[in-house]
Structure formats: structure tokens, C-alpha cells
Design an enzyme around this catalytic site. Structure first.
Site, PDB file in Angstrom:
ATOM      1  N   ASP A  13       0.811  -1.220   0.000  1.00  0.00           N
ATOM      2  CA  ASP A  13       0.000   0.000   0.000  1.00  0.00           C
ATOM      3  C   ASP A  13       0.846   1.273   0.000  1.00  0.00           C
ATOM      4  OD1 ASP A  13      -2.180  -1.743   0.196  1.00  0.00           O
ATOM      5  OD2 ASP A  13      -2.001  -1.783   2.377  1.00  0.00           O
ATOM      6  N   GLY A  15       1.521   2.959  -2.618  1.00  0.00           N
ATOM      7  CA  GLY A  15       1.098   3.838  -3.701  1.00  0.00           C
ATOM      8  C   GLY A  15       1.631   3.340  -5.040  1.00  0.00           C
ATOM      9  N   LYS A  16       1.757   2.020  -5.157  1.00  0.00           N
ATOM     10  CA  LYS A  16       2.265   1.435  -6.412  1.00  0.00           C
ATOM     11  C   LYS A  16       1.309   1.716  -7.570  1.00  0.00           C
ATOM     12  CE  LYS A  16       2.341  -2.596  -4.379  1.00  0.00           C
ATOM     13  NZ  LYS A  16       2.074  -2.235  -2.979  1.00  0.00           N
ATOM     14  N   GLY A  17       0.004   1.707  -7.261  1.00  0.00           N
ATOM     15  CA  GLY A  17      -0.996   1.955  -8.303  1.00  0.00           C
ATOM     16  C   GLY A  17      -0.826   3.331  -8.917  1.00  0.00           C
ATOM     17  N   ASN A  38      -5.509 -10.305  -3.645  1.00  0.00           N
ATOM     18  CA  ASN A  38      -5.177  -9.790  -2.315  1.00  0.00           C
ATOM     19  C   ASN A  38      -4.708  -8.338  -2.418  1.00  0.00           C
ATOM     20  OD1 ASN A  38      -2.930 -10.737  -3.729  1.00  0.00           O
ATOM     21  ND2 ASN A  38      -1.843 -11.520  -1.944  1.00  0.00           N
ATOM     22  N   GLY A  40      -4.677  -4.377  -3.554  1.00  0.00           N
ATOM     23  CA  GLY A  40      -5.677  -3.322  -3.741  1.00  0.00           C
ATOM     24  C   GLY A  40      -4.938  -2.060  -4.105  1.00  0.00           C
ATOM     25  N   HIS A  41      -5.057  -1.651  -5.360  1.00  0.00           N
ATOM     26  CA  HIS A  41      -4.339  -0.465  -5.830  1.00  0.00           C
ATOM     27  C   HIS A  41      -5.334   0.638  -6.156  1.00  0.00           C
ATOM     28  CE1 HIS A  41      -0.968  -3.116  -6.078  1.00  0.00           C
ATOM     29  NE2 HIS A  41      -1.465  -3.800  -7.076  1.00  0.00           N
ATOM     30  N   GLN A 223       1.750  -6.533  -3.470  1.00  0.00           N
ATOM     31  CA  GLN A 223       2.314  -6.654  -2.122  1.00  0.00           C
ATOM     32  C   GLN A 223       3.650  -5.907  -2.045  1.00  0.00           C
ATOM     33  OE1 GLN A 223       0.983  -9.810  -3.682  1.00  0.00           O
ATOM     34  NE2 GLN A 223      -0.792  -8.695  -2.962  1.00  0.00           N
ATOM     35  N   THR A 300      -9.753  -5.162   1.987  1.00  0.00           N
ATOM     36  CA  THR A 300     -10.560  -5.699   3.092  1.00  0.00           C
ATOM     37  C   THR A 300     -11.180  -4.604   3.958  1.00  0.00           C
ATOM     38  OG1 THR A 300      -8.581  -5.810   4.454  1.00  0.00           O
ATOM     39  CG2 THR A 300      -9.172  -7.811   3.253  1.00  0.00           C
ATOM     40  N   ALA A 303      -8.390  -1.351   9.064  1.00  0.00           N
ATOM     41  CA  ALA A 303      -7.551  -0.190   9.395  1.00  0.00           C
ATOM     42  C   ALA A 303      -6.102  -0.629   9.313  1.00  0.00           C
ATOM     43  CB  ALA A 303      -7.875   0.289  10.793  1.00  0.00           C
ATOM     44  N   LYS A 330       3.118  10.202  -0.358  1.00  0.00           N
ATOM     45  CA  LYS A 330       2.394  10.693   0.830  1.00  0.00           C
ATOM     46  C   LYS A 330       3.210  11.632   1.712  1.00  0.00           C
ATOM     47  CE  LYS A 330      -1.406   7.791   1.377  1.00  0.00           C
ATOM     48  NZ  LYS A 330      -2.234   6.871   2.120  1.00  0.00           N
ATOM     49  N   ASP A 332       2.846  14.668   1.775  1.00  0.00           N
ATOM     50  CA  ASP A 332       1.860  15.659   2.238  1.00  0.00           C
ATOM     51  C   ASP A 332       1.237  15.274   3.581  1.00  0.00           C
ATOM     52  OD1 ASP A 332       0.899  13.655   0.252  1.00  0.00           O
ATOM     53  OD2 ASP A 332      -1.071  14.323   0.932  1.00  0.00           O
ATOM     54  N   GLY A 412       5.418  12.064  -4.087  1.00  0.00           N
ATOM     55  CA  GLY A 412       3.967  12.232  -4.127  1.00  0.00           C
ATOM     56  C   GLY A 412       3.524  13.224  -3.069  1.00  0.00           C
TER      57      GLY A 412
HETATM   58  P1  GDP Z   1      -0.782   0.249  -3.564  1.00  0.00           P
HETATM   59  O1  GDP Z   1      -1.424  -1.014  -3.086  1.00  0.00           O
HETATM   60  O2  GDP Z   1       0.673   0.276  -3.344  1.00  0.00           O
HETATM   61  O3  GDP Z   1      -1.155   0.573  -4.986  1.00  0.00           O
HETATM   62  O4  GDP Z   1      -1.374   1.432  -2.648  1.00  0.00           O
HETATM   63  P2  GDP Z   1      -2.899   1.644  -2.163  1.00  0.00           P
HETATM   64  O5  GDP Z   1      -3.700   2.151  -3.304  1.00  0.00           O
HETATM   65  O6  GDP Z   1      -3.380   0.438  -1.438  1.00  0.00           O
HETATM   66  O7  GDP Z   1      -2.705   2.748  -1.045  1.00  0.00           O
HETATM   67  C1  GDP Z   1      -2.126   3.986  -1.326  1.00  0.00           C
HETATM   68  C2  GDP Z   1      -3.121   5.121  -1.005  1.00  0.00           C
HETATM   69  O8  GDP Z   1      -2.442   6.341  -0.974  1.00  0.00           O
HETATM   70  C3  GDP Z   1      -4.216   5.281  -2.043  1.00  0.00           C
HETATM   71  O9  GDP Z   1      -5.390   5.702  -1.395  1.00  0.00           O
HETATM   72  C4  GDP Z   1      -3.677   6.396  -2.955  1.00  0.00           C
HETATM   73  O10 GDP Z   1      -4.702   7.132  -3.600  1.00  0.00           O
HETATM   74  C5  GDP Z   1      -2.971   7.250  -1.951  1.00  0.00           C
HETATM   75  N1  GDP Z   1      -1.799   7.997  -2.440  1.00  0.00           N
HETATM   76  C6  GDP Z   1      -0.827   7.596  -3.304  1.00  0.00           C
HETATM   77  N2  GDP Z   1       0.133   8.526  -3.399  1.00  0.00           N
HETATM   78  C7  GDP Z   1      -0.217   9.520  -2.541  1.00  0.00           C
HETATM   79  C8  GDP Z   1       0.398  10.771  -2.154  1.00  0.00           C
HETATM   80  O11 GDP Z   1       1.501  11.132  -2.585  1.00  0.00           O
HETATM   81  N3  GDP Z   1      -0.283  11.533  -1.223  1.00  0.00           N
HETATM   82  C9  GDP Z   1      -1.476  11.148  -0.690  1.00  0.00           C
HETATM   83  N4  GDP Z   1      -2.059  11.941   0.208  1.00  0.00           N
HETATM   84  N5  GDP Z   1      -2.069   9.998  -1.048  1.00  0.00           N
HETATM   85  C10 GDP Z   1      -1.445   9.194  -1.944  1.00  0.00           C
HETATM   86  P1  IMO Z   2      -0.960  -4.311  -2.158  1.00  0.00           P
HETATM   87  O1  IMO Z   2      -0.554  -4.874  -3.496  1.00  0.00           O
HETATM   88  C1  IMO Z   2      -0.914  -4.853   2.162  1.00  0.00           C
HETATM   89  C2  IMO Z   2      -1.017  -8.994   3.610  1.00  0.00           C
HETATM   90  C3  IMO Z   2      -2.253  -9.449   4.361  1.00  0.00           C
HETATM   91  C4  IMO Z   2      -1.637 -10.461   5.301  1.00  0.00           C
HETATM   92  C5  IMO Z   2      -0.545 -11.110   4.448  1.00  0.00           C
HETATM   93  C6  IMO Z   2      -0.952 -12.441   3.830  1.00  0.00           C
HETATM   94  O2  IMO Z   2      -2.227  -3.541  -2.179  1.00  0.00           O
HETATM   95  O3  IMO Z   2       0.169  -3.574  -1.521  1.00  0.00           O
HETATM   96  P2  IMO Z   2      -2.550 -13.090   1.803  1.00  0.00           P
HETATM   97  O4  IMO Z   2      -4.039 -12.880   1.630  1.00  0.00           O
HETATM   98  O5  IMO Z   2      -1.715 -12.489   0.740  1.00  0.00           O
HETATM   99  O6  IMO Z   2      -2.208 -14.533   2.065  1.00  0.00           O
HETATM  100  O7  IMO Z   2      -2.212 -12.322   3.184  1.00  0.00           O
HETATM  101  O8  IMO Z   2      -0.236 -10.179   3.434  1.00  0.00           O
HETATM  102  N1  IMO Z   2      -1.264  -8.422   2.265  1.00  0.00           N
HETATM  103  C7  IMO Z   2      -1.190  -7.124   1.979  1.00  0.00           C
HETATM  104  N2  IMO Z   2      -0.962  -6.050   2.785  1.00  0.00           N
HETATM  105  N3  IMO Z   2      -1.067  -4.684   0.838  1.00  0.00           N
HETATM  106  C8  IMO Z   2      -1.281  -5.742   0.025  1.00  0.00           C
HETATM  107  O9  IMO Z   2      -1.304  -5.637  -1.318  1.00  0.00           O
HETATM  108  C9  IMO Z   2      -1.389  -7.030   0.591  1.00  0.00           C
HETATM  109  N4  IMO Z   2      -1.602  -8.274   0.093  1.00  0.00           N
HETATM  110  C10 IMO Z   2      -1.511  -9.129   1.123  1.00  0.00           C
HETATM  111  O10 IMO Z   2      -2.877  -8.382   5.032  1.00  0.00           O
HETATM  112  O11 IMO Z   2      -1.000  -9.791   6.358  1.00  0.00           O
HETATM  113 MG    MG Z   3      -2.848  -1.640  -1.694  1.00  0.00          MG
END
Ligand code: GDP
Ligand code: IMO
Ligand code: MG
Length: 428
Positions: A13, A15-17, A38, A40-41, A223, A300, A303, A330, A332, A412
Site C-alpha cells: 500500500d 502507492g504502487k498503483g 489480495n 488493492g491499488h 504486495q 478488506t 484499518a 504521501k 503531504d 507524491g
Molecule cells: P498500492 O497497493 O501500493 O497501490 O497502494 P494503495 O492504493 O493500497 O494505497 C495507497 C493510497 O495512498 C491510495 O489511497 C492512494 O490514492 C494514496 N496515495 C498515493 N500517493 C499519494 C500521495 O503522494 N499523497 C497522498 N495523500 N495519497 C497518496
Molecule cells: P498491495 O498490493 C498490504 C497482507 C495481508 C496479510 C498477508 C498475507 O495492495 O500492496 P494473503 O491474503 O496475501 O495470504 O495475506 O499479506 N497483504 C497485503 N498487505 N497490501 C497488500 O497488497 C497485501 N496483500 C496481502 O494483510 O498480512
Molecule cells: Mg494496496
């Protein structure tokens, strides 16, 4: 011949997306090489917000060929749900390619994932419950079902029978659940087979030819490094190789093809699920980061646990992945904190560790050694160059760069595509 790998350098999470989306207009192929739904981007384009799970984020960029490669585990129902939802929003998904060697997540994988977690109790991993671990376990046990198998019903039935054999003993005798039948599973898996068929191909061949033709290919990791099954905080990890090496085996390209590795890091740290996390905060600052950063899981809704930036982890990720550029996201979110602690080393039972201890017990007991950096109060969301940032924010970036041992090429300052500072070009 740019083959660029983009991976998470923390616990996901990062911010790969958004980072993938930023490069979208300059790449020809975006390849998902590990994990499944698993992930979520989040990608924000103008007023539109997209949450992608199984599909590579590059699917949103017109002209890009999105590829689900052999290293991915595919829940076919989820694949079509996600595709249909994008089509309903006007996204052209017609170019999607899926590797015939990618493994399938079936209903029994989801069931086993959930009952195993329940059975583990206090020792649970905190998985996403999507069947990821059991699907990879079957792959390694050589009882997995691959995309190719869906197009020969007889073979499929034989393989499903093999896969269910031991599982039904386990489900019925250990977990007290009903047995799953071969027929119901075959029916489930064949539901979308005809629709899937035209997308399924030898994606390794396609990608190698694309690289021969000087196309730009971006390999987008799901991940992150600390969730990698080999290099993460085992056993609190996912079941795939989320590190850069996973792109090579997970997509069928040679290591000599890779021209650069982009690591994505947040300006602080988060983690979802169980497992050690040295800089985790249990005070008001943890809550502050969670609220200000909107740290709730895309998959999911859980938090996310929050903590300060950990440079030991970024140094480790840099080494394990051979990171050539960092995307720092992030920044900011840290605005308005007087002194920002950054972890520079750990202390374990009175011994200082400058590098990541790979001994599980030592990492569990690791206490962060902090250095405090001066914060800033100005709103930085409009900054588009390094000079637009307040001096202390510039110093924070510089300090992280020095501690991590790699240049920070992109920063970012907000979720939107344009809320970005480009320092160096990410695609050489
Ligand atoms: P990923 O799984 O690595 O693609 O990341 P997620 O999408 O799960 O979580 C990243 C969150 O941070 C998302 O809600 C993005 O919209 C947000 N985000 C990404 N880059 C930035 C940034 O530079 N600043 C802020 N405030 N939010 C960001
Ligand atoms: P992105 O690509 C954050 C975590 C789960 C759990 C562990 C194993 O959005 O960064 P799994 O269902 O893969 O067997 O769960 O890995 N997990 C993640 N945590 N971001 C993810 O993906 C995750 N994908 C799996 O919360 O701790
Ligand atoms: Mg994610």
C-alpha cells in the site's frame, strides 16, 4: 529495451498503483507478475477513483497492453467482475492477456484460507481470505490447476479430483466442514472458460518479443518486499515473491532484460494483518497518520497499522531488489508535525543493528533508534518541483535519500496524478 520493475519496498500500500499510472502514457505493456486479488491499488484520475485488485493498474492507460503473467494466481469470477466494472465505466479492457500457465484460485482455496486462519487462532497471519496461500501451496505441491487446464474438461476433472483428494479429508475430519465435490468445482471453473479463452496465451513469448522490438514493459509488483515469502517477515508474509526477482520468474523473462527497478515507499510506514512492525505507533500519532493518510485497506477495509518511516527497511529493500530509483509517496501527510522521528537503526537486547536482522526473534524484539527531523507547516499539495517544497520538507527528502542509499526520483504530494514532483526520469 527498457524492462522496468516496480515493487513495494515496505509492507504494501505504498502507492504502487499511482506510480504505475504515472508511467502509463510511456509504457506499452504493464505486467502483473505475482499475487492475485489480495492486492488493492488505488488510482485517481481527475474526479474518478479506481480500485484495482487482480488487474494491473496499467489497464487504465489507453494504448497499454495489460498482462496477467504466469506468477499470478487468478480467481476467475473476480477477474470478470473487475473487467465488467471497468467496462461499465467506459474503460477499454479488450487488450488484456492472461498467461496459460497462471494458476487458478478455486472455491476450495478460499475455504481452506478461511478455515486455516480460524484454526490458527492467535497465530493467524491475518490474510485477506482470498485463497492466495492455498492456491500457491497447490502450485508448489504440484496439484494446482492452470489456465490451460480449463480448456480440456476431462483433464480439468482429473486435476480437480487430485486437488480435492487430500483437502476433503482435511476439511471433513479436521475442520468439520462439508466435503467439496469435483462436479461443483468443475462447474464453477468452467463458468467463464469460453470468455477467458481468447485472452489466454503464452505471455512470456509475447513479452520477450515486445522487448526485442524495443517496447517499454513495466512489471508491476503486488504486495511488497516485507511481505515476500523469502525475504519478508516470514511467516507473516504473503505466499509469492513480491520482490524484483519475482518479475523474472513470474513473467518468464531473463534477468539480463531488467533495465531498472523502482521501489515505492511511503514517507511513513503502514502494515495490514499480523506480524512484527518495529516503528508501529500505539499513541495519538498512530491515529493521526491513519486519519490524515486515510489508511484503510482497499481490499478488506481493515484499518492499517501506522508507524514512522523506517530507513533500515528501505536499505534492506534497496539491497534485496537492486532498487535504482525510489518513489516517495504521501509526503503531504506529514505536514504539520513539529518533529518527525525516522528510524535509523534497531536495538535488540542492548545490541545495535544497522541492517535488518533476518532472525525472526531478533526482529520481533527490535526497538527503533530514532533521529528527529524538523517538520513543516505549509500546505505542500501544490508543489511540483523540489524548490516548491519548504526547506524542512526538502531536508526530510534528502535525509531519507541518504539513509536509504538510493536516489528519490519522484515525490507524491497528493493522491491525484498531477500531485507529483518529478526529480529524475523513472524510465531511462
Ligand atoms: P498500492 O497497493 O501500493 O497501490 O497502494 P494503495 O492504493 O493500497 O494505497 C495507497 C493510497 O495512498 C491510495 O489511497 C492512494 O490514492 C494514496 N496515495 C498515493 N500517493 C499519494 C500521495 O503522494 N499523497 C497522498 N495523500 N495519497 C497518496
Ligand atoms: P498491495 O498490493 C498490504 C497482507 C495481508 C496479510 C498477508 C498475507 O495492495 O500492496 P494473503 O491474503 O496475501 O495470504 O495475506 O499479506 N497483504 C497485503 N498487505 N497490501 C497488500 O497488497 C497485501 N496483500 C496481502 O494483510 O498480512
Ligand atoms: Mg494496496
Amino acid at each position: 529495451m527498457p524492462a522496468v520493475v516496480l515493487i513495494g519496498a515496505q509492507w504494501g500500500d505504498e502507492g504502487k498503483g499511482k506510480a504505475t499510472d504515472l508511467l502509463g502514457s510511456r509504457v506499452d505493456y504493464v505486467v502483473k507478475f505475482n499475487g492475485g486479488n489480495n492486492a488493492g491499488h488505488t488510482v485517481v484520475i481527475g474526479d474518478e477513483k479506481y480500485a484495482l485488485h487482480l488487474l494491473p493498474s496499467g489497464i487504465l492507460s489507453p494504448g497499454v497492453v495489460p498482462v496477467i503473467a504466469n506468477g499470478v494466481v487468478v480467481d476467475i469470477d473476480v477477474l470478470f467482475e473487475e473487467l465488467d466494472a471497468l467496462v461499465a465505466r467506459g474503460v477499454d479492457v479488450s487488450r488484456l492477456l492472461v498467461s496459460g500457465s497462471a494458476h487458478v484460485i478455486a472455491g476450495y482455496h478460499r475455504t481452506v484460507d478461511k478455515v486455516t486462519e480460524r484454526f490458527l487462532g492467535k497465530r493467524r497471519i491475518g490474510t485477506t481470505g482470498r485463497g492466495i496461500g492455498p492456491a500457491y501451496a497447490d502450485k508448489i505441491n504440484r496439484v494446482g490447476i492452470r489456465m490451460w487446464d480449463l480448456f480440456d474438461e476431462k483433464i480439468l476433472a482429473e486435476k480437480v479430483e487430485g486437488a480435492l483428494d487430500q483437502k476433503n479429508h482435511l476439511l471433513v475430519k479436521v475442520y468439520n466442514r462439508r466435503a467439496i465435490t469435483v462436479d461443483e468445482t468443475v462447474e464453477e471453473l468452467l463458468t467463464h472458460a469460453e470468455r477467458l479463452k481468447p485472452m489466454v496465451t503464452d505471455t512470456s513469448l509475447v513479452l520477450n518479443r515486445a522487448l526485442d522490438d524495443d517496447k517499454v514493459v513495466l512489471f508491476e509488483g503486488g504486495q511488497a518486499t516485507m511481505l515476500d515469502v523469502d525475504h519478508g517477515t516470514y511467516p507473516f508474509v504473503t505466499s509469492s515473491n513480491a520482490t524484483a526477482g519475482g518479475a523474472v520468474t513470474g513473467a518468464g523473462i531473463g534477468p539480463t532484460r531488467v533495465s531498472g527497478v523502482i521501489g515505492v515507499v511511503k514517507a511513513y510506514t503502514t502494515r495490514v494483518g499480523e506480524g512484527p512492525f518495529p516503528t508501529e505507533l500505539f499513541d495519538q500519532w498512530g491515529e493521526y497518520l491513519q486519519k490524515t493518510g486515510g489508511e484503510f485497506g482497499v481490499t478488506t477495509g481493515r484499518a492499517r497499522r501506522c508507524g514512522w518511516y523506517d530507513s533500515v527497511i528501505t536499505r534492506y529493500a534497496t539491497r534485496i531488489n537492486g532498487i535504482t530509483d525510489l518513489v516517495l509517496t504521501k509526503l503531504d501527510v506529514l505536514t504539520g508535525i513539529e518533529k518527525i522521528p525516522v528510524c535509523v537503526a534497531y536495538e535488540v537486547d542492548g545490541v545495535r543493528y544497522d541492517e535488518m536482522p533476518t532472525d525472526q526473534t531478533a526482529f520481533h524484539h527490535a526497538k527503533p533508534v530514532y533521529e528527529e527531523l524538523d517538520g513543516w507547516w505549509e500546505d505542500i499539495s501544490g508543489a511540483r518541483t523540489l524548490d516548491d517544497l519548504p526547506v524542512n520538507a526538502q531536508r526530510y527528502v534528502k535525509a531519507l535519500e541518504e539513509m536509504s542509499g538510493t536516489r528519490i526520483s519522484t515525490i507524491g504530494v497528493g493522491p491525484q496524478r498531477d500531485a507529483t514532483i518529478q526529480v529524475h526520469d523513472l524510465i531511462g
